[in-house]
Design an enzyme around this catalytic site. Structure first.
Site, PDB file in Angstrom:
ATOM      1  N   CYS A 415     -71.251 -84.095 -86.186  1.00  0.00           N
ATOM      2  CA  CYS A 415     -71.702 -84.404 -87.549  1.00  0.00           C
ATOM      3  C   CYS A 415     -70.567 -84.944 -88.409  1.00  0.00           C
ATOM      4  O   CYS A 415     -70.611 -84.835 -89.634  1.00  0.00           O
ATOM      5  CB  CYS A 415     -72.293 -83.166 -88.229  1.00  0.00           C
ATOM      6  SG  CYS A 415     -74.064 -83.119 -88.084  1.00  0.00           S
ATOM      7  N   ASN A 416     -69.537 -85.446 -87.769  1.00  0.00           N
ATOM      8  CA  ASN A 416     -68.406 -86.000 -88.516  1.00  0.00           C
ATOM      9  C   ASN A 416     -68.073 -87.358 -87.899  1.00  0.00           C
ATOM     10  O   ASN A 416     -67.099 -87.497 -87.159  1.00  0.00           O
ATOM     11  CB  ASN A 416     -67.208 -85.040 -88.439  1.00  0.00           C
ATOM     12  CG  ASN A 416     -66.092 -85.445 -89.386  1.00  0.00           C
ATOM     13  OD1 ASN A 416     -65.901 -86.627 -89.660  1.00  0.00           O
ATOM     14  ND2 ASN A 416     -65.360 -84.468 -89.896  1.00  0.00           N
TER      15      ASN A 416
END
Ligand SMILES: Cc1ncc(COP(=O)(O)O)c(C=O)c1O
Length: 507
Positions: A415-416
């Site tokens: 999620c980055n």
């Protein structure tokens, strides 16, 4: 050293000679990291409150994903629910008042835990950190002339705020992070911060600790940015898992948090800590139940309630809020400094050990993304295993093997996407090519347009779809770290074969 030999080790995974080797490694570790001895209360706590981990042979290394709860947290919460009759806190009847009192007690415990002054901050309860970020993004007064400045290293829920900024015509800019440490070049930050115009609003966002690399970006930036006219959003969702956040020392304008990342239970509750002066600038795009003092259908108007109430949509997760107080009490009783000390000793040891692993031909086994030591970083390590000829072992293969070892870790872009792109040196041109076709499509529709995703990744020169992340927390012990090291060693001198792996999403 009595603590090593008498304590039941984490599961009876290590027996016979492997137990002897593990103990020898632990003795050496304790000699190198004497501060670890001061954290032995956490070993006792693990035996008492988290026995299920060892009874079932789990190796849990995903504390950034979610921390683990103690049995006493559940007992205390369930006992409270069992003993009382609680109603929806939006009324003033007796069951409602009882609930309101406990929920306000929970709010007070959050103020106390973070040393936040109720004169300075509001605490808005949300479903999670993402809920807190969305609340802020949709209400922040972005305008043409305004600016959303953020580090490339950010969780997607911070990236997502850019869509609110874009829709309202504000400028959006990203501060790059640099290899090898994946930190921001401060000079670039300071010159970007000079660009704030006085007639509009400017929001600067960064994580106190990267959920990808574990890098801790300086909290000193808060004052620097505020002095130049910026509101500052510091995403503390992963920082607070093993670090103390002291809001009497640091004064960010907005801080999103998910409580399950701190103490495992309950899920479904987070908060936005917001400085009163900053919150006053926000302009909510709607009103809903619970947020208003009054509204009229025929009169076509509404009046917002005061302070945090205007931001808590509908009925808050009221039965779970007492469990937040219980969780914070649990952490306070342990002491965050002790948790921090322990995980940093183990992180230092793991980094040292993993980076020293070599295939027979001398090639390194492990590539770590981000700092290789414990200077200004937390207990999260992003890595890939390399084959003897230097190719990355597909992270899905690693996950498959980890699952077989009852090892819980994370893989992918975590999620980055910004940190992943920087770590893998993925090119902007390639990503533009992919994502210009992706906008607002479902995954299925997207694949129909772009074709085979894995092939596409190869075509645009992406070596790998993502990293493997391990993150240490509350009750990680030496045996966990040792077990992970042993797991890593299973990749030595091998060329793991991909079989039955699922197609890889990007982020
Ligand atoms: C740094 C960071 N920010 C935000 C989030 C989002 O948290 P949640 O999924 O609980 O909303 C996460 C979750 O992993 C995170 O690590």
């Amino acid at each position: 050293m009595e603590t090593i030999s008498t304590r039941r080790s984490n599961c009876e995974i290590f027996t016979g000679s492997s137990a002897i080797r593990m103990r020898a490694a632990e003795v050496a570790f304790r000699q190198s990291y004497p501060a670890f001895e001061n954290t032995s209360l956490l070993d006792e706590l693990r035996e008492r409150e988290y026995a299920r981990l060892d009874e079932q042979g789990h190796l849990y290394l995903d504390y950034t994903g979610g921390s683990l709860y103690a049995e006493s947290q559940l007992r205390e919460h369930l006992e409270l629910l069992r003993r009382h009759v609680f109603g929806n806190p939006h009324s003033s009847n007796p069951t409602s008042r009882a609930m309101t009192e406990l929920d306000e007690q929970a709010r007070a415990s959050v103020f106390e835990f973070f040393h936040a002054s109720p004169d300075e901050y509001f605490i808005i309860f949300t479903p999670n950190a993402s809920g807190a970020l969305k609340l802020l993004g949709e209400a922040y007064p972005f305008t043409p002339g305004g600016h959303y400045l953020l580090t490339v290293d950010n969780h997607n829920s911070v990236n997502g705020i850019r869509e609110f900024a874009r829709a309202k015509g504000a400028a959006i800019s990203y501060l790059p992070i640099m290899l090898p440490d994946l930190r921001v070049a401060e000079q670039e930050l300071f010159s970007a911060l000079e660009q704030a115009r006085e007639d509009s609003h400017h929001l600067f966002a960064y994580p106190a600790q990267s959920n990808f690399s574990g890098v801790q970006h300086p909290l000193e930036w808060i004052e620097v940015a505020q002095a130049r006219g910026w509101d500052v959003l510091v995403d503390c969702a992963s920082f607070v898992t093993t670090n103390r956040l002291d809001l009497s020392r640091w004064h960010p304008d907005f801080v999103p948090i998910s409580f399950y990342k701190m103490f495992g239970y309950p899920t479904g509750v987070g908060c936005l800590l917001a400085r009163k002066a900053a919150l006053a600038k926000l302009c909510r795009p709607w009103f809903g139940g619970g947020t208003i003092w009054g509204s009229s259908v025929q009169g076509d108007g509404y009046v917002f309630a005061e302070g945090e109430i205007a931001f808590e949509d509908g009925t808050i997760n009221y039965l779970q809020l007492p469990a937040v107080e219980i969780g914070l009490k649990h952490l306070t009783a342990i002491d965050m400094e002790m948790i921090h000390e322990r995980v940093m000793c183990l992180t230092a040891w793991l980094l040292e050990q993993l980076l020293s692993l070599r295939h027979c031909n001398g090639a390194t086994l492990v590539q770590v993304y981000g700092p290789h030591d414990t200077d200004r970083r937390g207990a999260t390590i992003a890595l890939n295993f390399l084959t003897p000829d230097g190719r990355i072992v597909d992270e899905r293969v690693v996950e498959q093997r980890a699952n077989k070892h009852k090892l819980s870790l994370r893989t992918g872009c975590l999620c980055n996407p910004g940190a992943t792109e920087a770590a893998f040196q993925q090119s902007k041109a390639a990503l533009l090519r992919i994502y210009q076709q992706a906008e607002r499509r479902s995954w299925k529709q997207f694949l129909a347009v772009v074709g085979d995703w894995d092939q596409l990744l190869t075509e645009v020169g992406m070596q790998s779809g993502g990293a493997v992340r391990i993150s240490l927390g509350l009750v990680t012990n030496f045996a966990d770290a040792y077990r992970f090291l042993q797991f890593a060693q299973t990749f030595l001198d091998t060329f793991p074969i991909e079989s039955d792996i699922l197609p890889r999403p990007h982020c």
